[in-house]
Design a protein around this motif. Structure first.
Motif, PDB file in Angstrom:
ATOM      1  N   GLN B 154      11.293  -6.569 -51.968  1.00 15.66           N
ATOM      2  CA  GLN B 154      11.078  -7.624 -52.958  1.00 15.66           C
ATOM      3  C   GLN B 154      11.545  -7.178 -54.345  1.00 15.66           C
ATOM      4  O   GLN B 154      11.817  -5.996 -54.567  1.00 15.66           O
ATOM      5  CB  GLN B 154       9.603  -8.050 -52.981  1.00 15.66           C
ATOM      6  CG  GLN B 154       8.591  -6.991 -53.390  1.00 15.66           C
ATOM      7  CD  GLN B 154       8.203  -6.057 -52.279  1.00 15.66           C
ATOM      8  OE1 GLN B 154       9.034  -5.286 -51.813  1.00 15.66           O
ATOM      9  NE2 GLN B 154       6.951  -6.057 -51.877  1.00 15.66           N
ATOM     10  N   SER B 155      11.644  -8.123 -55.271  1.00 17.43           N
ATOM     11  CA  SER B 155      11.977  -7.783 -56.650  1.00 17.43           C
ATOM     12  C   SER B 155      10.930  -8.408 -57.563  1.00 17.43           C
ATOM     13  O   SER B 155      10.107  -9.203 -57.108  1.00 17.43           O
ATOM     14  CB  SER B 155      13.376  -8.305 -57.011  1.00 17.43           C
ATOM     15  OG  SER B 155      13.345  -9.700 -57.226  1.00 17.43           O
ATOM     16  N   GLU B 156      10.973  -8.074 -58.827  1.00 17.39           N
ATOM     17  CA  GLU B 156      10.034  -8.672 -59.789  1.00 17.39           C
ATOM     18  C   GLU B 156      10.301 -10.170 -59.940  1.00 17.39           C
ATOM     19  O   GLU B 156       9.468 -10.911 -60.429  1.00 17.39           O
ATOM     20  CB  GLU B 156      10.167  -7.978 -61.156  1.00 17.39           C
ATOM     21  CG  GLU B 156       9.635  -6.553 -61.185  1.00 17.39           C
ATOM     22  CD  GLU B 156       8.132  -6.474 -60.892  1.00 17.39           C
ATOM     23  OE1 GLU B 156       7.367  -7.034 -61.681  1.00 17.39           O
ATOM     24  OE2 GLU B 156       7.752  -5.874 -59.871  1.00 17.39           O
ATOM     25  N   LYS B 157      11.491 -10.598 -59.493  1.00 14.09           N
ATOM     26  CA  LYS B 157      11.859 -12.008 -59.634  1.00 14.09           C
ATOM     27  C   LYS B 157      11.318 -12.864 -58.484  1.00 14.09           C
ATOM     28  O   LYS B 157      11.162 -14.067 -58.624  1.00 14.09           O
ATOM     29  CB  LYS B 157      13.393 -12.147 -59.679  1.00 14.09           C
ATOM     30  CG  LYS B 157      14.051 -11.460 -60.865  1.00 14.09           C
ATOM     31  CD  LYS B 157      14.205 -12.423 -62.022  1.00 14.09           C
ATOM     32  CE  LYS B 157      14.689 -11.758 -63.290  1.00 14.09           C
ATOM     33  NZ  LYS B 157      16.116 -11.416 -63.260  1.00 14.09           N
ATOM     34  N   CYS B 158      11.097 -12.232 -57.332  1.00 11.18           N
ATOM     35  CA  CYS B 158      10.720 -13.029 -56.155  1.00 11.18           C
ATOM     36  C   CYS B 158      10.105 -12.144 -55.077  1.00 11.18           C
ATOM     37  O   CYS B 158      10.652 -11.090 -54.741  1.00 11.18           O
ATOM     38  CB  CYS B 158      11.961 -13.737 -55.598  1.00 11.18           C
ATOM     39  SG  CYS B 158      11.652 -14.738 -54.134  1.00 11.18           S
ATOM     40  N   ILE B 159       8.973 -12.594 -54.544  1.00 13.87           N
ATOM     41  CA  ILE B 159       8.331 -11.838 -53.452  1.00 13.87           C
ATOM     42  C   ILE B 159       8.139 -12.735 -52.213  1.00 13.87           C
ATOM     43  O   ILE B 159       7.281 -12.494 -51.378  1.00 13.87           O
ATOM     44  CB  ILE B 159       6.992 -11.202 -53.896  1.00 13.87           C
ATOM     45  CG1 ILE B 159       5.985 -12.265 -54.354  1.00 13.87           C
ATOM     46  CG2 ILE B 159       7.220 -10.195 -55.012  1.00 13.87           C
ATOM     47  CD1 ILE B 159       4.561 -11.703 -54.560  1.00 13.87           C
ATOM     48  N   ALA B 160       8.952 -13.770 -52.139  1.00 18.60           N
ATOM     49  CA  ALA B 160       8.854 -14.709 -51.010  1.00 18.60           C
ATOM     50  C   ALA B 160       9.368 -14.073 -49.723  1.00 18.60           C
ATOM     51  O   ALA B 160      10.118 -13.097 -49.759  1.00 18.60           O
ATOM     52  CB  ALA B 160       9.657 -15.964 -51.309  1.00 18.60           C
ATOM     53  N   VAL B 161       8.954 -14.635 -48.574  1.00 19.81           N
ATOM     54  CA  VAL B 161       9.475 -14.172 -47.283  1.00 19.81           C
ATOM     55  C   VAL B 161      10.309 -15.256 -46.621  1.00 19.81           C
ATOM     56  O   VAL B 161      10.139 -16.444 -46.887  1.00 19.81           O
ATOM     57  CB  VAL B 161       8.341 -13.753 -46.302  1.00 19.81           C
ATOM     58  CG1 VAL B 161       7.584 -12.554 -46.839  1.00 19.81           C
ATOM     59  CG2 VAL B 161       7.408 -14.906 -46.001  1.00 19.81           C
ATOM     60  N   HIS B 162      11.200 -14.815 -45.751  1.00 22.36           N
ATOM     61  CA  HIS B 162      11.988 -15.764 -44.956  1.00 22.36           C
ATOM     62  C   HIS B 162      11.108 -16.274 -43.818  1.00 22.36           C
ATOM     63  O   HIS B 162      10.415 -15.481 -43.182  1.00 22.36           O
ATOM     64  CB  HIS B 162      13.241 -15.085 -44.409  1.00 22.36           C
ATOM     65  CG  HIS B 162      14.247 -16.050 -43.899  1.00 22.36           C
ATOM     66  ND1 HIS B 162      14.319 -16.397 -42.577  1.00 22.36           N
ATOM     67  CD2 HIS B 162      15.187 -16.778 -44.536  1.00 22.36           C
ATOM     68  CE1 HIS B 162      15.287 -17.299 -42.430  1.00 22.36           C
ATOM     69  NE2 HIS B 162      15.828 -17.546 -43.600  1.00 22.36           N
ATOM     70  N   PRO B 163      11.096 -17.577 -43.549  1.00 22.10           N
ATOM     71  CA  PRO B 163      10.111 -18.116 -42.612  1.00 22.10           C
ATOM     72  C   PRO B 163      10.521 -18.127 -41.137  1.00 22.10           C
ATOM     73  O   PRO B 163       9.700 -18.404 -40.283  1.00 22.10           O
ATOM     74  CB  PRO B 163       9.971 -19.562 -43.098  1.00 22.10           C
ATOM     75  CG  PRO B 163      11.307 -19.900 -43.674  1.00 22.10           C
ATOM     76  CD  PRO B 163      11.863 -18.625 -44.242  1.00 22.10           C
ATOM     77  N   SER B 164      11.784 -17.816 -40.837  1.00 20.94           N
ATOM     78  CA  SER B 164      12.286 -18.029 -39.471  1.00 20.94           C
ATOM     79  C   SER B 164      11.784 -16.984 -38.472  1.00 20.94           C
ATOM     80  O   SER B 164      11.681 -15.804 -38.789  1.00 20.94           O
ATOM     81  CB  SER B 164      13.811 -18.004 -39.486  1.00 20.94           C
ATOM     82  OG  SER B 164      14.316 -18.018 -38.167  1.00 20.94           O
ATOM     83  N   ASP B 165      11.489 -17.418 -37.260  1.00 29.20           N
ATOM     84  CA  ASP B 165      11.254 -16.502 -36.139  1.00 29.20           C
ATOM     85  C   ASP B 165      12.576 -16.172 -35.455  1.00 29.20           C
ATOM     86  O   ASP B 165      12.859 -15.019 -35.141  1.00 29.20           O
ATOM     87  CB  ASP B 165      10.295 -17.136 -35.118  1.00 29.20           C
ATOM     88  CG  ASP B 165       8.891 -17.284 -35.670  1.00 29.20           C
ATOM     89  OD1 ASP B 165       8.238 -16.261 -35.917  1.00 29.20           O
ATOM     90  OD2 ASP B 165       8.450 -18.441 -35.891  1.00 29.20           O
ATOM     91  N   MET B 166      13.378 -17.234 -35.229  1.00 35.84           N
ATOM     92  CA  MET B 166      14.664 -17.058 -34.550  1.00 35.84           C
ATOM     93  C   MET B 166      15.500 -15.977 -35.226  1.00 35.84           C
ATOM     94  O   MET B 166      16.117 -15.131 -34.565  1.00 35.84           O
ATOM     95  CB  MET B 166      15.431 -18.387 -34.557  1.00 35.84           C
ATOM     96  CG  MET B 166      16.775 -18.333 -33.878  1.00 35.84           C
ATOM     97  SD  MET B 166      17.797 -19.778 -34.237  1.00 35.84           S
ATOM     98  CE  MET B 166      18.440 -19.328 -35.857  1.00 35.84           C
ATOM     99  N   ALA B 167      15.519 -16.008 -36.568  1.00 36.21           N
ATOM    100  CA  ALA B 167      16.367 -15.072 -37.316  1.00 36.21           C
ATOM    101  C   ALA B 167      15.918 -13.629 -37.117  1.00 36.21           C
ATOM    102  O   ALA B 167      16.743 -12.714 -37.171  1.00 36.21           O
ATOM    103  CB  ALA B 167      16.366 -15.436 -38.798  1.00 36.21           C
TER     104      ALA B 167
END
Lengths: 214, 329
Positions: B154-167
């Motif tokens: 993560q970075s200080e700009k964003c701590i979101a996660v990718h939601p896909s299982d397939m990926a």
């Protein structure tokens, strides 16, 4: 806000509601807005005017077969299949729960596959066959899944029920109703806030084990 | 939902041409895009419906390396239920079936699944700050509700996660993304397709604006017998992952010949564990081996106020998935 309409099936020969007044209002407000813009800007905008008007007001013709009946309709691209069914065709059996694909109350079949109609753009069902809860029974004879839901008391308030039944029929047809665990997994896209799940599972098990044509 | 123009081209070239205009977005299944448009998170001027393009096939391709090519428009349910996928890439089938609901899997396409956006609540709420949605507005999750958020990369700009299982499964299986754009066709290694947030969290991936995903290509492998997708979530089904693990092992005579590990719910992209994969090579496929790699796996992890539980849940999930894959669970 649209006016409330009586529940029930669409009458024979039902046509989309007359939207000319709404369109007139929208067009006239756009023209008013343009009239308020300084002359130079209007001149610059004139070149794109036709394209912009078309972009804002264009309704797209669609042909959809709904519950065995062919419909030739005209829809705004942003109209969802759910809103088309409920607002234009008075097929209010399909319910709007969350409207964001999280609850399954809007489940219908498109070309035989269950989908969330709230996340389906109506224009993208052009040329396809849609089945809603209204199209499941054979005249006065209920579909076996409808019978089973009544027998097993598969609902309390009933709001999620049309979506549950459409999903349940698809679940059996897909071959995903071989055990209680499998049914629970493959019905997880349909939320029931009354908590009728055990009875819903029993209804689906009975239909599956009955081996009737669904 | 804001008004938009809708076109349904029949050729790849028309799609690419249409994409050169700003404000234009591709729609395939629409299960995420329509949701985002209803929330006002995305408001394209024009939607290009690509469903007329012939990109639905799932086929086995003979070449230097045997591969399976999955068309970008193949439905998630179609791939998950496909006999060849179930037999040769069971990890992919499992991951797909762990995602969304039966209804959504009937709508969502393979290409669209790769392009879906994060479900971070700050991204979805247009009243709140989010550098991904509105660059420069700040990250609301950093000091806010961050239970679902990243612990790696993560970075200080964003701590979101990718939601896909397939990926996550495709990352473990070393897939390649085939794309076509104005400059022609190119192939992007899966690890390079999704980005880490860095200073530009608004960019989820390395696809150019005029490019269209056409196929996802997965090389054949020896993992079919010993692979497993384990997803841990707040309810038994139909929820995004707290953490998930895609594990693929090649085991011969009880020894690990090769390993692939990717996890979901822990980073801005499916997170590969290359060091763990190396460490597992040559070791016996035993509970003891697996329980030893937890510490290595967690190097560099950083948690926030509400997601510190992931520091324990991540290695525990990984070890459990490895045991399932080795059939010793």
């Amino acid at each position: 806000m649209k006016k409330n309409k009586p529940c029930g099936n669409a009458p024979e020969g039902n046509e989309p509601e007359d939207n000319s007044r709404r369109n007139f209002l929208k067009q006239s407000s756009l023209l008013t807005a343009i009239a308020l813009i300084p002359g130079v800007a209007v001149k610059a905008a004139e070149g794109h005017f036709d394209e912009k008007v078309a972009a804002v007001f264009e309704k797209v013709p669609v042909s959809i077969e709904i519950n065995g009946k062919a419909h030739k309709l005209s829809v705004e691209p942003r109209t969802t299949l759910l809103d088309l069914l409920r607002e234009q065709l008075d097929l209010t059996g399909t319910k709007k729960g969350c409207d964001y694909g999280q609850c399954g109350a809007c489940t219908v079949h498109v070309n035989g596959k269950r989908v969330n109609s709230c996340l389906t753009l109506a224009v993208m069902t052009h040329g396809k066959k849609v089945t809603t809860i209204e199209g499941l029974a054979n005249g006065d004879q209920l579909h076996p899944m409808q019978e089973a839901f009544i027998k097993h008391d598969g609902f309390q308030c009933g709001y999620c029920t049309p979506g549950q039944i459409m999903s349940a029929v698809a679940c059996v047809r897909e071959g995903h109703a071989n055990s209680e665990a499998e049914i629970r997994e493959y019905m997880s896209g349909n939320i029931c806030r009354c908590g009728a799940y055990p009875n819903i599972v029993n209804a689906i098990m009975e239909v599956k084990e009955g081996g009737q044509q669904v | 939902m804001k008004q938009f123009q809708y076109v349904r081209p029949t050729s790849q070239q028309s799609v690419i041409d249409a994409l050169t205009k700003p404000g234009t977005k591709i729609i395939a299944g629409g299960s995420n895009l329509v949701d985002l448009m209803k929330h006002g998170v995305m408001s394209p001027d024009k939607l290009v419906d690509i469903n007329k393009l012939p990109l639905r096939d799932i086929s086995s391709i003979m070449g230097n390396v045997r591969t399976i090519a999955i068309g970008a428009l193949a439905l998630n349910s179609q791939v998950a239920e496909h006999a060849m996928i179930k037999e040769r890439l069971p990890l992919l089938s499992q991951a797909l079936n762990a995602g969304a609901s039966a209804q959504l899997r009937n709508m969502a396409t393979v290409g669209g699944n790769l392009m879906q956006r994060t479900r971070c609540p700050y991204f979805y709420d247009t009243a709140l700050p989010c550098n991904k949605r509105n660059p420069g507005s700040g990250c609301g999750a950093l000091e806010g509700f961050n239970r679902m958020h990243a612990i790696f990369g993560q970075s200080e700009k964003c701590i979101a996660v990718h939601p896909s299982d397939m990926a996550v499964a495709l990352a473990a299986l070393d897939a390649t993304v085939e794309v076509v754009g104005k400059k022609g066709r190119r192939y992007i290694a899966f690890k390079d397709f999704h980005r880490l947030p860095g200073d530009h969290p608004e960019l989820d991936n390395t696809l150019a604006k005029d490019e269209l995903i056409t196929n996802v290509i997965v090389p054949e492998n020896n993992f079919a017998k010993n692979s497993y997708y384990l997803k841990v979530r707040d309810r038994a089904s139909y929820a995004f992952a707290l953490v998930s693990a895609a594990v693929a092992l090649d085991i011969d005579n009880g020894r690990i010949q090769d390993a692939r590990i990717a996890m979901g719910g822990v980073a801005h992209k499916p997170w590969r564990f290359y060091e763990v994969e190396k460490a597992l090579k040559g070791k016996p496929a035993s509970t003891e081996t697996f329980e030893q790699i937890g510490e290595l796996a967690m190097q560099g992890a950083k948690a926030y106020k509400e997601n510190a539980f992931k520091l324990k849940l991540t290695p525990a999930t990984l070890v459990e998935a490895l045991k399932h894959a080795a059939r010793i669970a």
